[in-house]
Write a protein that holds these residues in place. Structure first.
Motif, mmCIF file in Angstrom:
data_model
loop_
_atom_site.group_PDB
_atom_site.id
_atom_site.type_symbol
_atom_site.label_atom_id
_atom_site.label_comp_id
_atom_site.label_asym_id
_atom_site.label_seq_id
_atom_site.Cartn_x
_atom_site.Cartn_y
_atom_site.Cartn_z
ATOM 1 N N PHE A 106 0.676 -1.461 0.052
ATOM 2 C CA PHE A 106 0.089 0.106 -0.083
ATOM 3 C C PHE A 106 0.896 1.191 0.068
ATOM 4 C CE2 PHE A 106 0.237 -1.794 4.341
ATOM 5 C CZ PHE A 106 1.028 -0.576 4.946
ATOM 6 N N ASP A 107 0.338 2.433 -0.190
ATOM 7 C CA ASP A 107 1.007 3.617 -0.434
ATOM 8 C C ASP A 107 1.177 4.137 1.021
ATOM 9 O OD1 ASP A 107 1.629 6.191 -0.645
ATOM 10 O OD2 ASP A 107 -0.200 7.076 -1.581
ATOM 11 N N GLU A 108 2.562 4.013 1.331
ATOM 12 C CA GLU A 108 3.220 4.515 2.598
ATOM 13 C C GLU A 108 3.050 5.688 3.103
ATOM 14 O OE1 GLU A 108 7.363 2.996 3.278
ATOM 15 O OE2 GLU A 108 6.963 2.501 1.251
ATOM 16 N N THR A 109 2.567 6.438 2.075
ATOM 17 C CA THR A 109 2.250 8.188 2.436
ATOM 18 C C THR A 109 0.788 8.201 2.980
ATOM 19 O OG1 THR A 109 1.606 8.712 0.072
ATOM 20 C CG2 THR A 109 4.098 8.994 0.824
ATOM 21 N N ALA A 110 0.043 6.984 2.794
ATOM 22 C CA ALA A 110 -1.368 7.055 3.390
ATOM 23 C C ALA A 110 -1.424 6.718 4.492
ATOM 24 C CB ALA A 110 -2.118 6.177 2.180
ATOM 25 N N VAL A 111 -0.553 6.471 5.226
ATOM 26 C CA VAL A 111 -0.484 5.911 6.792
ATOM 27 C C VAL A 111 -0.632 7.345 7.467
ATOM 28 C CG1 VAL A 111 0.844 5.308 8.467
ATOM 29 C CG2 VAL A 111 0.922 3.938 6.353
ATOM 30 N N LEU A 112 -1.534 7.305 8.436
ATOM 31 C CA LEU A 112 -1.857 8.744 9.071
ATOM 32 C C LEU A 112 -0.795 9.205 9.903
ATOM 33 C CD1 LEU A 112 -5.578 7.776 10.504
ATOM 34 C CD2 LEU A 112 -4.917 9.048 8.424
ATOM 35 N N ALA A 113 -0.041 8.451 10.209
ATOM 36 C CA ALA A 113 1.128 9.285 11.059
ATOM 37 C C ALA A 113 2.014 10.066 9.925
ATOM 38 C CB ALA A 113 2.369 7.897 11.570
ATOM 39 N N ALA A 114 1.917 9.712 8.715
ATOM 40 C CA ALA A 114 2.626 10.736 7.512
ATOM 41 C C ALA A 114 1.668 11.859 7.528
ATOM 42 C CB ALA A 114 2.869 9.914 6.508
ATOM 43 N N GLN A 115 0.476 12.034 7.842
ATOM 44 C CA GLN A 115 -0.417 12.986 7.323
ATOM 45 C C GLN A 115 -1.498 13.365 8.573
ATOM 46 O OE1 GLN A 115 -3.079 12.078 4.078
ATOM 47 N NE2 GLN A 115 -2.837 9.798 4.383
ATOM 48 N N PRO A 116 -0.830 13.662 9.804
ATOM 49 C CA PRO A 116 -1.817 13.782 10.928
ATOM 50 C C PRO A 116 -2.837 14.616 10.512
ATOM 51 C CG PRO A 116 0.043 14.420 11.404
ATOM 52 C CD PRO A 116 0.264 13.919 10.251
ATOM 53 N N TRP A 117 -2.807 15.819 9.747
ATOM 54 C CA TRP A 117 -3.599 16.680 9.497
ATOM 55 C C TRP A 117 -4.992 16.254 8.779
ATOM 56 C CZ3 TRP A 117 1.072 16.037 7.543
ATOM 57 C CH2 TRP A 117 1.394 15.746 6.104
ATOM 58 N N ALA A 118 -4.790 14.980 8.295
ATOM 59 C CA ALA A 118 -5.859 14.410 7.384
ATOM 60 C C ALA A 118 -6.944 13.864 8.088
ATOM 61 C CB ALA A 118 -5.366 13.239 6.481
ATOM 62 N N VAL A 119 -6.881 13.863 9.418
ATOM 63 C CA VAL A 119 -7.896 13.201 10.368
ATOM 64 C C VAL A 119 -8.812 14.338 10.364
ATOM 65 C CG1 VAL A 119 -8.467 11.933 12.455
ATOM 66 C CG2 VAL A 119 -6.204 11.675 11.394
ATOM 67 N N ASP A 120 -9.572 14.889 9.580
ATOM 68 C CA ASP A 120 -10.700 15.776 9.711
ATOM 69 C C ASP A 120 -11.843 15.202 10.437
ATOM 70 O OD1 ASP A 120 -11.823 14.057 7.869
ATOM 71 O OD2 ASP A 120 -11.889 15.571 6.431
ATOM 72 N N GLY A 121 -12.948 16.090 10.584
ATOM 73 C CA GLY A 121 -13.901 15.622 11.627
ATOM 74 C C GLY A 121 -14.811 14.406 10.942
ATOM 75 N N PRO A 122 -15.021 14.116 9.713
ATOM 76 C CA PRO A 122 -15.709 13.052 9.277
ATOM 77 C C PRO A 122 -14.903 11.635 9.470
ATOM 78 C CG PRO A 122 -16.100 14.766 7.681
ATOM 79 C CD PRO A 122 -15.151 15.162 8.791
#
Length: 502
Positions: A106-122
């Protein structure tokens, strides 16, 4: 020292790989659209991969355990066998020298540790509900969890942190050790009651952002702990605590508290109101999780992170006291958005649990959180039952030391009075908020809703306006705030006018 055969297998896998990832206990080889994981031939005390049989045992458990949450990633355990003419192949007739777990890459950049800002409300909401669903389906482990399991980690933390005391500061380490023990003994009976009630289950056990993948807009949990039952057969809330601590540490308390609120709404469907009592032990669990990260970071050479985690662990042991905030107003005034904006700053980390009448209704009706309910269900008896449930859940949370934000219309004077009385009974501070906006603004907002728990229509709004005109106005405990603009503006007004809310 690497075993010669181990090095030979690693060289073979590496020759066909685009990239290799090495940890203290495993190697992962990324090859095209596949990944192959092999266990290192090590014995580390808390895990033992020193024999071929033990490595097979661990990989088979890893496959079985992770398929529950990530069936599309974990594929099969493959035997690495010797070829007659030399070299290796998968699943051949020759002698088995190693085992590898085949996974979908899988895409390693899609792990949330690499993009914690992606955890929006929904996404935070979906994540909380997904974890609750995994916990509901997880096998019960009556011998796991409880005080014994948590004390194992607490004592391990104490030993490892004391070894690091010269680098982390002996005074801080001893203060954390003493504070953790004191809080543990205060919560031990609760932990054991939860064990007896079925909250000890086979959990993910390593549920931080580095083990959560975002694919097609949904969270996928992977790489759970399979090698030590003491670490994985734990209280489900301790499992959740790792995610909450990680988000809070990354300054995403807004996401953490929404994960918590969504988790509880979903967990209430399976476990009932008793799930709320466990929140009394959440500060301890958050602290223990932060302490684990402190010594792991130190042993990895990152003393700055270790020191920050140590401070976080100490901070969780001194939680802010609970309080009750009731947010009311006509449909469309933005009560839910406002509640979610103020929740991170109310009470102990990661913030106040938001209880919504809209979600309580769906739970009581046996419907999904965003399913529409038929109009005939909205009887006066059902209305009363919703508020009874709302206040009962709030009371349990307050007793557990957790701050609460109630999200409801609160149009009836008797309901506003009941919210105030609940705070008095729980001996916590109370703040009431009534959001207001012109009717045309509310109509536009209601008309544009989609994918929300609210079933309010413009017709319902008009009925609320008529009722509000007949009822007596709210008392001094309720602050009126203009909500015709962005919800962030209304939340800022409240935060300035209620400085004691944090």
């Amino acid at each position: 020292m690497t075993d010669p055969e181990e090095a030979e297998v690693a060289a073979w896998l590496g020759a066909g790989a685009d990239r290799a990832i090495e940890t203290a206990c495993a190697r992962v080889f990324l090859a095209g659209d596949r990944a192959f994981k092999v266990k290192r031939r090590v014995e580390l005390g808390y895990l033992d991969y020193s024999t071929l049989e033990l490595r097979l045992w661990a990989l088979e458990r890893e496959l079985a355990f992770n398929r529950a949450a990530a069936p599309d990633i974990y594929r099969a355990v493959r035997a690495v066998t010797r070829k007659a003419g030399g070299g290796f192949e998968f699943d051949g007739p020759g002698a088995v020298v190693e085992y590898a777990l085949e996974m979908r890459r899988f895409d390693e950049t899609a792990v949330l540790a690499a993009q914690p800002w992606a955890v929006d409300g929904p996404l935070a909401d979906a994540l909380g509900r997904a974890v609750a669903g995994v916990h509901a389906a997880a096998p019960v482990r009556p011998q796991g969890g409880g005080g014994k399991a948590l004390k194992f980690t607490i004592d391990s933390n104490a030993q490892l942190l004391r070894e690091l005391a010269p680098r982390l500061g002996a005074e801080r380490v001893e203060r954390l050790v003493a504070g953790t023990d004191a809080e543990f003994f205060r919560q031990e009976a609760l932990l054991n009651r939860r064990q007896a009630a079925g909250f000890a289950r086979r959990c993910h056990a390593d549920l931080h952002l580095g083990n959560i993948l975002l694919e097609e807009g949904r969270p996928v949990l992977f790489d759970c702990i399979e090698f030590n039952d003491v670490l994985s057969e734990i209280d489900v809330q301790y499992d959740l605590a790792f995610l909450l601590m990680d988000l809070d540490f990354r300054r995403r308390r807004d996401a953490a508290v929404r994960v918590l609120s969504a988790y509880l709404d979903e967990a209430l469907r399976t476990f009932g109101e008793v799930v709320l009592d466990g929140l009394a032990a959440l500060p301890l669990m958050l602290s223990v999780r932060a302490a684990v990260r402190a010594h792991v970071s130190a042993h990895s050479g990152d003393l700055d992170a270790a020191s920050a985690y140590l401070d976080a662990a100490l901070g969780h042991l001194s939680p802010a006291p609970p309080r009750l905030v009731a947010v009311g107003g006509l449909s469309g005034t933005g009560k839910t958005t406002f509640s979610r904006l103020i929740a991170p700053g109310v009470g102990a980390a990661p913030g106040a649990v938001v209880l919504r009448t809209d979600e309580v209704r769906k739970r009581l009706a046996g419907a999904g959180p965003t399913d529409s309910l038929p109009s005939e269900i909205y009887t006066s008896a059902f209305y009363d039952r919703v508020y009874e449930t709302l206040f009962a859940e709030a009371a349990r949370l307050l007793r557990a030391g957790r701050a609460v934000v109630l999200d409801a219309t609160f149009l009836k004077p008797e309901l506003r009075a009941r919210a105030e009385a609940l705070a008095v009974e729980a001996k916590v501070p109370f703040s009431g908020v009534l959001l207001e906006a012109p009717a045309e603004v509310l109509e536009a907002r209601i008309g544009g809703r989609a994918g929300d728990a609210s079933d309010a229509t413009i017709e319902v709004l008009h009925g609320q306006i008529e009722r509000l005109a007949r009822d007596e106005p709210p008392g001094p405990a309720w602050m009126r705030i203009d909500a015709s603009g962005p919800a962030e503006d209304a939340a800022e007004v409240w935060s300035h006018a209620a400085p004691a809310a944090g």
